[in-house]
Design an enzyme around this catalytic site. Structure first.
Site, PDB file in Angstrom:
ATOM      1  N   ILE A  96      43.861  40.708  48.729  1.00 34.31           N
ATOM      2  CA  ILE A  96      45.183  41.301  48.493  1.00 34.31           C
ATOM      3  C   ILE A  96      44.970  42.795  48.682  1.00 34.31           C
ATOM      4  O   ILE A  96      44.234  43.423  47.911  1.00 34.31           O
ATOM      5  CB  ILE A  96      45.747  41.046  47.077  1.00 34.31           C
ATOM      6  N   HIS A 105      54.539  49.628  43.676  1.00 41.96           N
ATOM      7  CA  HIS A 105      55.904  49.147  43.914  1.00 41.96           C
ATOM      8  C   HIS A 105      56.026  47.659  43.597  1.00 41.96           C
ATOM      9  O   HIS A 105      57.019  47.025  43.964  1.00 41.96           O
ATOM     10  CB  HIS A 105      56.332  49.384  45.369  1.00 41.96           C
ATOM     11  N   ASN A 135      35.849  48.258  40.790  1.00 40.29           N
ATOM     12  CA  ASN A 135      37.265  48.421  41.121  1.00 40.29           C
ATOM     13  C   ASN A 135      38.108  48.184  39.859  1.00 40.29           C
ATOM     14  O   ASN A 135      38.760  47.160  39.702  1.00 40.29           O
ATOM     15  CB  ASN A 135      37.659  47.465  42.257  1.00 40.29           C
ATOM     16  N   TYR A 142      44.471  42.262  37.651  1.00 39.28           N
ATOM     17  CA  TYR A 142      44.255  40.817  37.542  1.00 39.28           C
ATOM     18  C   TYR A 142      44.241  40.359  36.086  1.00 39.28           C
ATOM     19  O   TYR A 142      44.770  39.289  35.776  1.00 39.28           O
ATOM     20  CB  TYR A 142      42.981  40.402  38.283  1.00 39.28           C
TER      21      TYR A 142
END
Length: 172
Positions: A96, A105, A135, A142
């Protein structure tokens, strides 16, 4: 504001290659050497590699558009296309990525919801993904979306071994 998600085909190969390289480079260039970044990009996003991914019936790739502009993409895998053998009940979210100007957004959430929709259509009960341990932004996203860390595996950026957290989510 309009958001549209479309499935990629072989005709999208050059566009897919460009957005793959651009988004990966923008996301990870500051934490990796230029040599390792170049080696990874050349291997992972070579046109022949992307052609194989697009041709694999167990993988699907989708573009997301924000106000008619290409903003990012999603890649999901089932069965033997998964980068780790997780089992028949799993759908892997392999990628992703959202281009920098389009972040914050809600597009990542739209792509995640698309992955859930695909998993449900494929009768999968669980999602999993690998995310680089450094990250923090992605890990927080997540976690917020209901994923939990269930393991780890090695990821090679050029000649450097890195650790990806394996995160999973059970679908209701």
């Amino acid at each position: 504001m309009t958001i549209k998600i479309t499935k990629c085909s072989r005709e999208d190969l050059q566009t897919l290659q460009k957005i793959s390289i651009d988004t990966f480079h923008d996301t990870f260039k500051d934490q990796n050497t230029p040599e390792n970044m170049e080696a990874y990009l050349a291997k992972a996003f070579h046109s022949e590699q992307l052609e194989r991914e697009l041709a694999n019936p167990s993988s699907e790739i989708y573009f997301v558009y924000f106000n008619e502009e290409l903003a990012g993409y999603l890649k999901v895998n089932i069965n033997d296309a998964q980068s780790e053998k997780m089992g028949e009940e799993f759908l892997e979210i392999e990628r992703i990525y959202i281009r920098s100007p389009f972040q914050n957004h809600g597009l990542g959430k739209h792509l995640l919801n698309k992955a859930i929709e695909i998993a449900m259509d494929q009768n999968k009960s669980k999602l999993w993904l690998g995310v680089w341990e450094k990250n923090r932004k992605a890990i927080a996203f997540y976690n917020k979306m209901g994923f939990i860390q269930t393991g780890a595996h090695s990821f090679y950026m050029g000649d450097e071994e890195q650790t990806d957290f394996i995160m999973s989510k059970t679908l209701v």
